[in-house]
Design a protein around this motif. Structure first.
Motif, short mmCIF file in Angstrom:
data_model
loop_
_atom_site.label_atom_id
_atom_site.label_comp_id
_atom_site.label_asym_id
_atom_site.label_seq_id
_atom_site.Cartn_x
_atom_site.Cartn_y
_atom_site.Cartn_z
N PRO A 1 -10.49 10.93 1.11
CA PRO A 1 -10.84 11.39 -0.27
C PRO A 1 -10.09 10.66 -1.42
CG PRO A 1 -8.90 12.60 1.07
CD PRO A 1 -9.81 11.59 1.88
N SER A 2 -9.37 9.46 -0.95
CA SER A 2 -8.60 8.61 -1.71
C SER A 2 -8.73 7.10 -1.23
CB SER A 2 -7.39 9.20 -1.93
OG SER A 2 -6.43 8.18 -2.10
N VAL B 1 9.54 0.69 3.26
CA VAL B 1 9.27 -0.39 2.35
C VAL B 1 10.21 -1.40 2.04
CG1 VAL B 1 8.70 -0.88 -0.26
CG2 VAL B 1 7.30 0.87 1.07
N LEU C 1 -0.42 10.46 6.12
CA LEU C 1 -0.22 11.96 5.80
C LEU C 1 1.03 12.61 6.16
CD1 LEU C 1 -3.98 13.46 7.02
CD2 LEU C 1 -2.98 12.53 4.50
N GLU D 1 1.22 6.33 -7.25
CA GLU D 1 -0.06 6.61 -7.74
C GLU D 1 -0.71 7.76 -7.03
OE1 GLU D 1 -2.31 3.05 -8.36
OE2 GLU D 1 -0.60 1.82 -8.89
N LEU D 2 -0.59 8.06 -5.70
CA LEU D 2 -1.47 9.21 -5.22
C LEU D 2 -1.47 10.53 -5.91
CD1 LEU D 2 -3.30 9.22 -2.65
CD2 LEU D 2 -1.40 10.43 -1.29
N ILE E 1 -5.87 18.36 4.93
CA ILE E 1 -6.82 17.39 4.45
C ILE E 1 -7.60 16.48 5.59
CG2 ILE E 1 -5.23 15.27 4.27
CD1 ILE E 1 -6.24 14.58 1.72
N HIS F 1 9.85 10.93 -0.88
CA HIS F 1 9.46 9.54 -0.89
C HIS F 1 10.53 8.56 -0.28
CE1 HIS F 1 6.65 9.92 -4.43
NE2 HIS F 1 5.89 10.21 -3.33
N ARG G 1 2.17 1.92 -3.66
CA ARG G 1 1.51 1.89 -4.38
C ARG G 1 0.91 3.57 -4.12
NH1 ARG G 1 -4.95 0.67 -4.85
NH2 ARG G 1 -5.58 1.95 -6.71
N MET G 2 1.08 3.96 -2.79
CA MET G 2 0.55 5.45 -2.39
C MET G 2 1.89 6.47 -2.89
SD MET G 2 0.43 7.38 1.08
CE MET G 2 2.06 7.13 1.73
N THR G 3 3.27 6.12 -3.23
CA THR G 3 4.14 6.82 -3.41
C THR G 3 4.18 6.74 -5.13
OG1 THR G 3 5.79 4.94 -3.53
CG2 THR G 3 5.80 6.38 -1.86
N SER H 1 -6.57 18.50 -2.45
CA SER H 1 -6.69 17.35 -1.41
C SER H 1 -5.99 16.17 -2.16
CB SER H 1 -8.47 16.86 -1.48
OG SER H 1 -8.37 15.62 -0.89
N TYR H 2 -5.58 15.22 -1.55
CA TYR H 2 -5.17 13.89 -1.94
C TYR H 2 -6.23 13.44 -2.71
CZ TYR H 2 -0.93 14.44 0.53
OH TYR H 2 0.25 14.92 0.96
N SER H 3 -5.89 12.50 -3.99
CA SER H 3 -6.98 12.09 -4.64
C SER H 3 -6.42 10.75 -5.50
CB SER H 3 -7.52 13.01 -5.72
OG SER H 3 -8.35 12.61 -6.64
N ASP H 4 -7.35 9.85 -6.20
CA ASP H 4 -6.77 8.82 -7.01
C ASP H 4 -6.84 9.36 -8.32
OD1 ASP H 4 -6.77 7.67 -4.40
OD2 ASP H 4 -8.77 6.18 -4.95
N SER I 1 0.70 -1.34 0.03
CA SER I 1 0.11 -0.11 -0.08
C SER I 1 0.96 1.17 -0.02
CB SER I 1 -1.01 0.10 1.28
OG SER I 1 -0.35 -0.05 2.57
N ILE I 2 1.91 1.22 0.74
CA ILE I 2 2.77 2.46 0.72
C ILE I 2 3.21 2.63 -0.81
CG2 ILE I 2 5.09 3.42 1.56
CD1 ILE I 2 4.69 2.26 4.23
N ILE J 1 -6.49 4.98 -2.47
CA ILE J 1 -5.18 4.52 -2.07
C ILE J 1 -4.82 4.83 -0.59
CG2 ILE J 1 -2.71 5.11 -2.94
CD1 ILE J 1 -3.99 5.61 -5.72
N LEU J 2 -5.09 6.17 -0.25
CA LEU J 2 -4.73 6.63 1.05
C LEU J 2 -5.39 5.71 2.15
CD1 LEU J 2 -3.20 9.32 1.73
CD2 LEU J 2 -5.48 10.44 2.00
N SER K 1 -3.54 -0.46 6.47
CA SER K 1 -2.43 -1.54 6.54
C SER K 1 -1.77 -0.97 7.99
CB SER K 1 -1.54 -1.44 5.40
OG SER K 1 -0.82 -0.41 5.48
N GLN L 1 -6.20 2.66 1.97
CA GLN L 1 -5.59 1.42 2.14
C GLN L 1 -4.51 1.47 2.88
OE1 GLN L 1 -5.02 0.34 -2.00
NE2 GLN L 1 -7.10 -0.69 -2.22
N VAL L 2 -3.72 2.44 2.75
CA VAL L 2 -2.49 2.80 3.49
C VAL L 2 -2.70 2.98 5.17
CG1 VAL L 2 -0.01 3.57 3.70
CG2 VAL L 2 -1.43 3.97 1.73
#
Lengths: 204, 204
Positions: B4-5, B45, B31, A54-55, A89, B38, A50-52, A63-66, A47-48, B7-8, B14, B10-11
């Protein structure tokens, strides 16, 4: 602290220093991960990662968003004429949880704080002004915490949009539900009296 | 809480559920990671991935280790005749930090606790007995916390090694350095009196 394993020590190091996590709690977490099936660790790693990768940050409200435009900004049922300005956020999420606001947001990403070297140029203020100029926004709700930094930020934004036809309002300040009057700070208690609201009387 | 996401979210999922980490602290951590370069995320990771792939358990003492036999067990300057029996690797680390023990360890990986369904077979007790039989071990120090489970475990191990020529000792119990007598529990205070130690008088 001496670690029986360099590998272990590296994981502890990578966790300690995260908000609220010191060496001891990092060790507790890492031993928990080491003792449990690898799935839990894998979930964190995946998940981390993916966040780095794709976020995204919403191009409208920051705001953070997909997606390039977040779900709130792209939701046609949200009121486009009203913007709630927040520091972070987390404040957006807190307000969303109340389900009391159906407009859109603007995240400043901090507050003006000369002592910390944070000037208006470090925040998403210019883009807020542009946003107001280029669309049908009629009201800004400043949902900013009462503090020197918060008040400075509200004042600054107010000056920037002075000439624009937009109403500015502040979230109400007063005594929280469930709190004791005697523990409220004087400023809040004073404001709660000077800005008192009429009682809704139920008549027979 | 609405995120709001995905992806967020899911992290945050976890992280929450790790020891001492609820939803709110998980969000704060995530956050922080999202806002910072990164590198910090990458360090977490990479180190967790390495741990799941490479971390070993010492074949002698059951500590975590980077090798098949840990650094303590393979250190020729450690006393091979004395073993300190501990519940967990955290207790091993706490004792190592005192620099008062130069023997080796044996990690039980828990204590006997019938209420939690943990019987002796779930712990590294059989292998401890084998270890004593097959080498020159003369003393076991039981560094086990005083509790029903701890006392049960000590009693059980004692029974298993009864017929073997090994001395068993317990870590001393008493009043901690710096603590107030009035706040000590009665049992500890009582034991500290009945098991009092002679005062070393400095004579001129």
């Amino acid at each position: 602290m001496k670690y029986p394993s360099k590998i272990l020590e590296q994981v502890v190091d990578s966790f300690s220093g995260l908000p609220g996590i010191g060496k001891k709690s990092a060790l507790r977490i890492v031993l928990y991960l080491a003792q449990n099936p690898h799935q839990k660790s894998k979930k964190i790693v995946d998940s981390i990662s993916r966040m780095t990768e794709e976020l995204k940050i919403c191009k409208e409200c920051f705001s953070y968003s997909d997606f390039d435009i977040c779900e709130i900004c792209s939701n046609p049922s949200r009121d486009r004429s009203i913007i709630c300005v927040v520091e972070s956020i987390r404040d957006l999420m807190a307000i969303e949880d109340t389900q009391q606001f159906r407009g859109r947001y603007h995240i400043l990403n901090g507050l003006i704080s000369p002592l910390d070297g944070i000037g208006p140029d470090r925040l998403n203020i210019d883009v807020l002004v542009e946003r107001i100029k280029s669309s049908e926004i009629q009201e800004l709700i400043m949902a900013i915490r009462p503090s020197i930094e918060g008040d400075t930020t509200v004042y600054y934004i107010n000056r920037q949009v002075e000439s624009l036809p937009v109403k500015i309002s502040l979230i109400a300040r007063g005594i929280s539900f469930g709190s004791e009057l005697e523990y409220a700070d004087e400023f809040t208690l004073g404001r709660s009296i000077s800005e008192r609201i009429p009682y809704q009387r139920h008549r027979a």
